[in-house]
Design a protein around this motif. Structure first.
Motif, PDB file in Angstrom:
ATOM      1  N   GLU A   1       0.875  -1.222   0.212  1.00  0.00           N
ATOM      2  CA  GLU A   1      -0.272   0.253  -0.376  1.00  0.00           C
ATOM      3  C   GLU A   1       1.112   1.635   0.294  1.00  0.00           C
ATOM      4  O   GLU A   1       0.489   2.296  -0.994  1.00  0.00           O
ATOM      5  CB  GLU A   1      -0.700  -0.193   1.399  1.00  0.00           C
ATOM      6  CG  GLU A   1      -2.262  -1.017   0.961  1.00  0.00           C
ATOM      7  CD  GLU A   1      -2.667  -1.111   2.168  1.00  0.00           C
ATOM      8  OE1 GLU A   1      -3.476   0.322   2.733  1.00  0.00           O
ATOM      9  OE2 GLU A   1      -3.497  -2.234   3.093  1.00  0.00           O
ATOM     10  N   ASN A   2       1.791   1.237   0.650  1.00  0.00           N
ATOM     11  CA  ASN A   2       2.663   2.554   0.665  1.00  0.00           C
ATOM     12  C   ASN A   2       4.009   2.133   0.970  1.00  0.00           C
ATOM     13  O   ASN A   2       4.519   2.122   2.478  1.00  0.00           O
ATOM     14  CB  ASN A   2       1.853   3.402   2.338  1.00  0.00           C
ATOM     15  CG  ASN A   2       2.780   4.619   1.898  1.00  0.00           C
ATOM     16  OD1 ASN A   2       3.453   5.149   0.691  1.00  0.00           O
ATOM     17  ND2 ASN A   2       2.443   5.993   3.079  1.00  0.00           N
ATOM     18  N   PRO A   3       4.788   1.543  -0.446  1.00  0.00           N
ATOM     19  CA  PRO A   3       5.990   1.055   0.350  1.00  0.00           C
ATOM     20  C   PRO A   3       6.909   1.685   0.701  1.00  0.00           C
ATOM     21  O   PRO A   3       8.257   2.090   1.149  1.00  0.00           O
ATOM     22  CB  PRO A   3       6.420   0.449  -1.411  1.00  0.00           C
ATOM     23  CG  PRO A   3       5.533   0.975  -2.181  1.00  0.00           C
ATOM     24  CD  PRO A   3       4.301   1.317  -1.402  1.00  0.00           C
ATOM     25  N   LYS A   4       7.003   3.678   0.577  1.00  0.00           N
ATOM     26  CA  LYS A   4       7.643   4.359   1.126  1.00  0.00           C
ATOM     27  C   LYS A   4       7.657   4.643   2.505  1.00  0.00           C
ATOM     28  O   LYS A   4       8.938   5.265   3.208  1.00  0.00           O
ATOM     29  CB  LYS A   4       7.573   5.794   0.089  1.00  0.00           C
ATOM     30  CG  LYS A   4       7.732   5.466  -0.993  1.00  0.00           C
ATOM     31  CD  LYS A   4       7.300   7.186  -1.283  1.00  0.00           C
ATOM     32  CE  LYS A   4       5.692   7.964  -0.659  1.00  0.00           C
ATOM     33  NZ  LYS A   4       5.621   8.909  -1.971  1.00  0.00           N
TER      34      LYS A   4
ATOM     35  N   HIS B   1       7.630  -7.250  -6.257  1.00  0.00           N
ATOM     36  CA  HIS B   1       6.795  -7.436  -6.752  1.00  0.00           C
ATOM     37  C   HIS B   1       6.980  -6.759  -8.275  1.00  0.00           C
ATOM     38  O   HIS B   1       5.865  -7.211  -9.480  1.00  0.00           O
ATOM     39  CB  HIS B   1       5.086  -6.991  -5.919  1.00  0.00           C
ATOM     40  CG  HIS B   1       4.480  -8.667  -5.525  1.00  0.00           C
ATOM     41  ND1 HIS B   1       3.680  -9.086  -6.580  1.00  0.00           N
ATOM     42  CD2 HIS B   1       4.538  -8.520  -4.431  1.00  0.00           C
ATOM     43  CE1 HIS B   1       3.324  -9.719  -4.930  1.00  0.00           C
ATOM     44  NE2 HIS B   1       3.775  -9.699  -3.969  1.00  0.00           N
ATOM     45  N   LYS B   2       7.047  -5.820  -8.211  1.00  0.00           N
ATOM     46  CA  LYS B   2       6.920  -4.504  -8.922  1.00  0.00           C
ATOM     47  C   LYS B   2       7.362  -4.609  -9.911  1.00  0.00           C
ATOM     48  O   LYS B   2       7.219  -4.758 -11.485  1.00  0.00           O
ATOM     49  CB  LYS B   2       7.082  -2.820  -8.989  1.00  0.00           C
ATOM     50  CG  LYS B   2       7.452  -2.073  -9.690  1.00  0.00           C
ATOM     51  CD  LYS B   2       7.945  -0.720  -8.815  1.00  0.00           C
ATOM     52  CE  LYS B   2       7.885   0.354 -10.588  1.00  0.00           C
ATOM     53  NZ  LYS B   2       8.257   1.769  -9.936  1.00  0.00           N
TER      54      LYS B   2
ATOM     55  N   LYS C   1       4.605   7.189  -9.619  1.00  0.00           N
ATOM     56  CA  LYS C   1       2.790   6.222  -9.164  1.00  0.00           C
ATOM     57  C   LYS C   1       3.883   6.437  -7.146  1.00  0.00           C
ATOM     58  O   LYS C   1       2.924   6.493  -6.381  1.00  0.00           O
ATOM     59  CB  LYS C   1       3.690   4.349  -9.299  1.00  0.00           C
ATOM     60  CG  LYS C   1       2.475   3.933  -8.928  1.00  0.00           C
ATOM     61  CD  LYS C   1       1.935   2.035  -9.350  1.00  0.00           C
ATOM     62  CE  LYS C   1       1.506   1.040  -8.577  1.00  0.00           C
ATOM     63  NZ  LYS C   1       1.585  -0.130  -8.175  1.00  0.00           N
ATOM     64  N   GLU C   2       5.166   5.315  -6.738  1.00  0.00           N
ATOM     65  CA  GLU C   2       5.389   5.959  -5.899  1.00  0.00           C
ATOM     66  C   GLU C   2       4.976   7.429  -5.135  1.00  0.00           C
ATOM     67  O   GLU C   2       4.938   7.455  -3.984  1.00  0.00           O
ATOM     68  CB  GLU C   2       6.973   5.190  -5.680  1.00  0.00           C
ATOM     69  CG  GLU C   2       6.792   3.281  -5.740  1.00  0.00           C
ATOM     70  CD  GLU C   2       7.414   3.394  -7.245  1.00  0.00           C
ATOM     71  OE1 GLU C   2       6.323   2.444  -7.615  1.00  0.00           O
ATOM     72  OE2 GLU C   2       6.696   4.272  -8.073  1.00  0.00           O
ATOM     73  N   LEU C   3       6.361   8.203  -6.026  1.00  0.00           N
ATOM     74  CA  LEU C   3       5.891   9.947  -5.822  1.00  0.00           C
ATOM     75  C   LEU C   3       4.408  10.303  -5.407  1.00  0.00           C
ATOM     76  O   LEU C   3       4.060  11.258  -4.274  1.00  0.00           O
ATOM     77  CB  LEU C   3       6.694  10.740  -6.123  1.00  0.00           C
ATOM     78  CG  LEU C   3       7.848  10.325  -6.858  1.00  0.00           C
ATOM     79  CD1 LEU C   3       9.202  11.111  -7.952  1.00  0.00           C
ATOM     80  CD2 LEU C   3       8.336  10.931  -4.933  1.00  0.00           C
TER      81      LEU C   3
END
Length: 174
Positions: free
Chosen positions: A111-114, A128-129, A160-162
């Motif tokens: 959900e929020n890897p950062k 996964h990515k 996407k992550e940002l």
């Protein structure tokens, strides 16, 4: 005497945490064996549910992950009661603590890897990515990927992550 008991309890707790992370790493690797691997000849369905997890690319919530981890590990959780009551309780608590941590970490990486500040790179998210079938198996920690040379660093932060938001505790719990 009390200090000795606390030291012994702490040692068993920490050992259970470390051994649980090791076990989780190797079980995750086992779920990725190829169809031609001898283990798959003996247990053809091994990894089937896990492969579906990769197709969906989502976790089932912290509670669901935790229940799956614990229900398959009951003998393991009770293992050290053969040594002593103190060792058994400490081991049980250390292993359950790791199961909670791994379940939470797994959900957070989906959900929020950062927010996985304790790892240089959220290995399960990257696993996964980039469809890394042979790399980055850790869920809660990346130690064993380093030790067994399955750690594969990549530049993982993109648009996407940002654009992801959400805090450390904002995950699907159930």
């Amino acid at each position: 005497m009390a200090v000795e008991k606390i030291s012994e309890f702490s040692a068993w707790f920490v050992l259970a945490f470390i051994v649980s992370s090791f076990t989780e790493y190797w079980l995750h690797r086992l779920l990725h064996v190829s169809p031609k691997h001898p283990v798959r000849r003996i247990f053809p369905k091994i990894g089937e549910v896990h492969r579906n997890h990769h197709v969906r690319n989502e976790a089932q919530g912290v509670l669901g992950e935790f229940i799956d981890y614990v229900k398959s590990a009951i003998p393991y959780l009770l293992l050290m009661f053969v040594v002593s009551k103190l060792a058994g309780i400490a081991w049980l608590l250390g292993a359950v603590f790791y199961a909670v941590f791994a379940a939470y970490s797994h959900q957070l990486q989906h959900e929020n890897p950062k927010a996985c500040f304790w790892m240089k790179m959220p290995v399960h998210y990257v696993h996964h990515k980039y469809n890394q079938w042979n790399h980055n198996f850790g869920l809660g920690v990346d130690w064993w990927d380093w030790v067994f040379r399955t750690y594969k660093p990549v530049e993982w932060i993109e648009e996407k992550e940002l654009s992801q938001s959400g805090g450390f505790w904002e995950v699907k719990w159930r």
